[in-house]
Design an enzyme around this catalytic site. Structure first.
Site, PDB file in Angstrom:
ATOM      1  N   LYS A 111     -10.623 -48.795 -14.482  1.00 46.24           N
ATOM      2  CA  LYS A 111      -9.654 -49.336 -13.522  1.00 46.24           C
ATOM      3  C   LYS A 111      -8.672 -50.276 -14.191  1.00 46.24           C
ATOM      4  O   LYS A 111      -7.513 -50.341 -13.792  1.00 46.24           O
ATOM      5  CB  LYS A 111     -10.367 -50.034 -12.365  1.00 46.24           C
ATOM      6  CG  LYS A 111     -10.990 -49.042 -11.398  1.00 46.24           C
ATOM      7  CD  LYS A 111     -11.187 -49.626 -10.016  1.00 46.24           C
ATOM      8  CE  LYS A 111     -11.802 -48.573  -9.094  1.00 46.24           C
ATOM      9  NZ  LYS A 111     -12.250 -49.139  -7.819  1.00 46.24           N
ATOM     10  N   LYS A 193     -14.326 -36.400 -12.315  1.00 45.21           N
ATOM     11  CA  LYS A 193     -14.897 -36.424 -10.966  1.00 45.21           C
ATOM     12  C   LYS A 193     -13.788 -36.380  -9.918  1.00 45.21           C
ATOM     13  O   LYS A 193     -12.659 -36.798 -10.170  1.00 45.21           O
ATOM     14  CB  LYS A 193     -15.812 -37.638 -10.769  1.00 45.21           C
ATOM     15  CG  LYS A 193     -15.094 -38.929 -10.576  1.00 45.21           C
ATOM     16  CD  LYS A 193     -15.990 -40.012  -9.968  1.00 45.21           C
ATOM     17  CE  LYS A 193     -15.104 -41.213  -9.680  1.00 45.21           C
ATOM     18  NZ  LYS A 193     -15.698 -42.371  -9.124  1.00 45.21           N
ATOM     19  N   LYS A 196     -10.064 -39.787  -4.761  1.00 46.44           N
ATOM     20  CA  LYS A 196      -8.891 -39.799  -3.878  1.00 46.44           C
ATOM     21  C   LYS A 196      -7.698 -40.470  -4.536  1.00 46.44           C
ATOM     22  O   LYS A 196      -6.585 -40.354  -4.061  1.00 46.44           O
ATOM     23  CB  LYS A 196      -9.225 -40.458  -2.541  1.00 46.44           C
ATOM     24  CG  LYS A 196      -9.679 -41.893  -2.647  1.00 46.44           C
ATOM     25  CD  LYS A 196     -10.267 -42.378  -1.326  1.00 46.44           C
ATOM     26  CE  LYS A 196     -11.288 -43.460  -1.586  1.00 46.44           C
ATOM     27  NZ  LYS A 196     -12.377 -43.524  -0.662  1.00 46.44           N
TER      28      LYS A 196
HETATM   29  P1  TYM Z   1     -16.799 -45.742  -3.229  1.00 44.24           P
HETATM   30  O1  TYM Z   1     -16.214 -46.299  -1.986  1.00 44.24           O
HETATM   31  O2  TYM Z   1     -15.911 -45.474  -4.391  1.00 44.24           O
HETATM   32  O3  TYM Z   1     -17.547 -44.387  -2.907  1.00 44.24           O
HETATM   33  C1  TYM Z   1     -18.512 -44.279  -1.866  1.00 44.24           C
HETATM   34  C2  TYM Z   1     -19.651 -43.402  -2.320  1.00 44.24           C
HETATM   35  O4  TYM Z   1     -19.178 -42.096  -2.706  1.00 44.24           O
HETATM   36  C3  TYM Z   1     -19.725 -41.751  -3.969  1.00 44.24           C
HETATM   37  N1  TYM Z   1     -18.771 -40.871  -4.681  1.00 44.24           N
HETATM   38  C4  TYM Z   1     -19.055 -39.630  -5.138  1.00 44.24           C
HETATM   39  N2  TYM Z   1     -20.184 -38.897  -5.087  1.00 44.24           N
HETATM   40  C5  TYM Z   1     -20.154 -37.665  -5.648  1.00 44.24           C
HETATM   41  N3  TYM Z   1     -19.052 -37.135  -6.222  1.00 44.24           N
HETATM   42  C6  TYM Z   1     -17.905 -37.821  -6.311  1.00 44.24           C
HETATM   43  N4  TYM Z   1     -16.822 -37.283  -6.860  1.00 44.24           N
HETATM   44  C7  TYM Z   1     -17.867 -39.145  -5.737  1.00 44.24           C
HETATM   45  N5  TYM Z   1     -16.912 -40.100  -5.619  1.00 44.24           N
HETATM   46  C8  TYM Z   1     -17.483 -41.141  -4.984  1.00 44.24           C
HETATM   47  C9  TYM Z   1     -19.933 -43.074  -4.673  1.00 44.24           C
HETATM   48  O5  TYM Z   1     -20.902 -42.958  -5.691  1.00 44.24           O
HETATM   49  C10 TYM Z   1     -20.394 -43.957  -3.544  1.00 44.24           C
HETATM   50  O6  TYM Z   1     -21.788 -43.828  -3.332  1.00 44.24           O
HETATM   51  N6  TYM Z   1     -18.996 -49.648  -5.437  1.00 44.24           N
HETATM   52  C11 TYM Z   1     -19.107 -48.688  -4.357  1.00 44.24           C
HETATM   53  C12 TYM Z   1     -19.115 -49.317  -2.992  1.00 44.24           C
HETATM   54  C13 TYM Z   1     -20.152 -50.351  -2.796  1.00 44.24           C
HETATM   55  C14 TYM Z   1     -21.546 -50.141  -2.671  1.00 44.24           C
HETATM   56  C15 TYM Z   1     -22.110 -51.414  -2.442  1.00 44.24           C
HETATM   57  C16 TYM Z   1     -22.358 -49.014  -2.723  1.00 44.24           C
HETATM   58  C17 TYM Z   1     -19.932 -51.682  -2.657  1.00 44.24           C
HETATM   59  N7  TYM Z   1     -21.106 -52.315  -2.432  1.00 44.24           N
HETATM   60  C18 TYM Z   1     -23.488 -51.577  -2.286  1.00 44.24           C
HETATM   61  C19 TYM Z   1     -23.736 -49.188  -2.562  1.00 44.24           C
HETATM   62  C20 TYM Z   1     -24.276 -50.456  -2.342  1.00 44.24           C
HETATM   63  C21 TYM Z   1     -17.895 -47.758  -4.423  1.00 44.24           C
HETATM   64  O7  TYM Z   1     -16.890 -48.082  -4.968  1.00 44.24           O
HETATM   65  O8  TYM Z   1     -18.047 -46.638  -3.696  1.00 44.24           O
END
Ligand code: TYM
Length: 329
Positions: A111, A193, A196
């Site tokens: 990032k 991967k 969005k």
């Molecule tokens: P975020 O908002 O980017 O994504 C949400 C969830 O989607 C999963 N994900 C994917 N899984 C499979 N293939 C993909 N291409 C893909 N892109 C995204 C992510 O692994 C995630 O599970 N840091 C986290 C948000 C967060 C969080 C937490 C998660 C904040 N606090 C506490 C768990 C527990 C994030 O940026 O997810």
């Protein structure tokens, strides 16, 4: 009952990757576990957001999570900023997290390379806030996609370190990464991967894309120069499509290979597109109904936050006390 916690950022409409890697699994856990799910709006501030968009996307994501099957009678669903203990515990944990360990986080490196003009302290400390989210609820399991594995390890390390000094304050959480769908790949560059934030919209499927758009994006998906629908090393594009098709139809990989034996990529891509459009249709329809009912949504996230504040407040007070902070009387 074990505790489950997970979060998702309100930075735009979730992709098929978010859905297959995380959101789809969240409702499946609510029968067996005590589940707490959060729209993590504070996390999304690490990248500049347009205020009106952020507001709209946060509410939209609450509706979308309900549409995916989260039942507020069974699970807690809330908006992160409604529970001040997240930011508060993050501060405490910041003081127990090393600069070096945060510097090694690959998401931070990616990032900051992508936004060189805004490498802010929040972006750097992002994984500590995530650790606070999880630890506040004494979570045993955290259902996430594979890209969150490193952040999960940090949360476990920080919790273990804190417990090592002050005694048992936090439960050590385990990542719960699905066997299939943990890493859904870009439809245009299948070694990357699905995200969005990709500049090419053909690279991702959004949960609210209509059936025609979904079909068109799958038809344009990048594959390889062979013509065999088989899962094999080096066939990243086809492997990704087989995996997506297998999850949404419930068929095994050999069944999928058998179904398309002797057929071309064109037929296969159309079948994947149709299956995904069909799988997302009920989500899209329920979402549209829910979004009309703003009062219901407000009721869900208000009650969710009330309950979350009570649980989180207990853990936070315990951590403060152990550290020697004087609690208000
Ligand atoms: P975020 O908002 O980017 O994504 C949400 C969830 O989607 C999963 N994900 C994917 N899984 C499979 N293939 C993909 N291409 C893909 N892109 C995204 C992510 O692994 C995630 O599970 N840091 C986290 C948000 C967060 C969080 C937490 C998660 C904040 N606090 C506490 C768990 C527990 C994030 O940026 O997810």
């Amino acid at each position: 009952k074990k505790n489950v916690f997970s979060g998702i950022q309100p930075t735009g409409i979730p992709t098929l990757g978010n859905y297959l890697g995380a959101m789809r699994n969240w409702p499946l856990l609510q029968e067996e576990y005590h589940c707490i799910y959060s729209v993590v709006d504070l996390h999304s501030l690490t990248v500049r957001q347009e205020p009106a968009n952020l507001r709209r996307q946060t509410l939209s994501l609450v509706a979308l999570l309900l549409a995916c099957g989260i039942n507020p009678e069974k699970s807690l669903l809330f908006i992160q900023s409604h529970v001040p203990a997240h930011a508060e515990l993050a501060w405490l944990l910041n003081c127990y997290t090393q600069f070096g360990e945060l510097s090694r986080m690959t998401q931070f490196k990616d990032k900051s390379a992508k936004h060189p003009d805004n490498i802010n302290a929040g972006l750097f400390c992002y994984p500590v806030l995530m650790a606070a989210d999880i630890l506040l609820y004494q979570a045993d399991l955290v259902p996430v996609g594979a890209d969150q594995k490193q952040h999960m390890e940090l949360a476990r390390d920080v919790a273990g370190r804190f417990n090592g000094i002050y005694g048992d304050v936090f439960r050590i959480p385990e990542p719960y990464i699905p066997k299939d769908g943990a890493r859904v790949m870009s439809l245009q560059e299948p070694a990357k991967k699905m995200s969005k934030s990709d500049e090419n919209p053909n690279a991702y499927i959004l949960l609210l894309d209509d059936a025609d758009t979904i079909l068109r994006k799958f038809r344009r998906a990048v594959t390889d120069s062979e013509a065999e629908v088989v899962c094999r090393e080096g066939k990243d594009g086809i492997n990704n499509l087989i995996s997506i098709y297998s999850i949404v139809t419930g068929k095994t990989v050999p069944e999928v290979e058998h179904e398309f034996a002797g057929k071309g990529y064109g037929d296969f891509k159309t079948a994947v597109g149709e299956a995904v459009a069909e799988a997302l249709r009920p989500v899209r329809e329920t979402y549209a109904d829910l979004l009309k009912n703003k009062d219901y949504l407000a009721d869900v996230y208000t009650k969710g936050a009330e309950k979350a504040r009570a649980i989180a407040g207990r853990t936070y007070a315990k951590a403060c006390k152990k550290l020697g902070l004087v609690l208000p009387q």
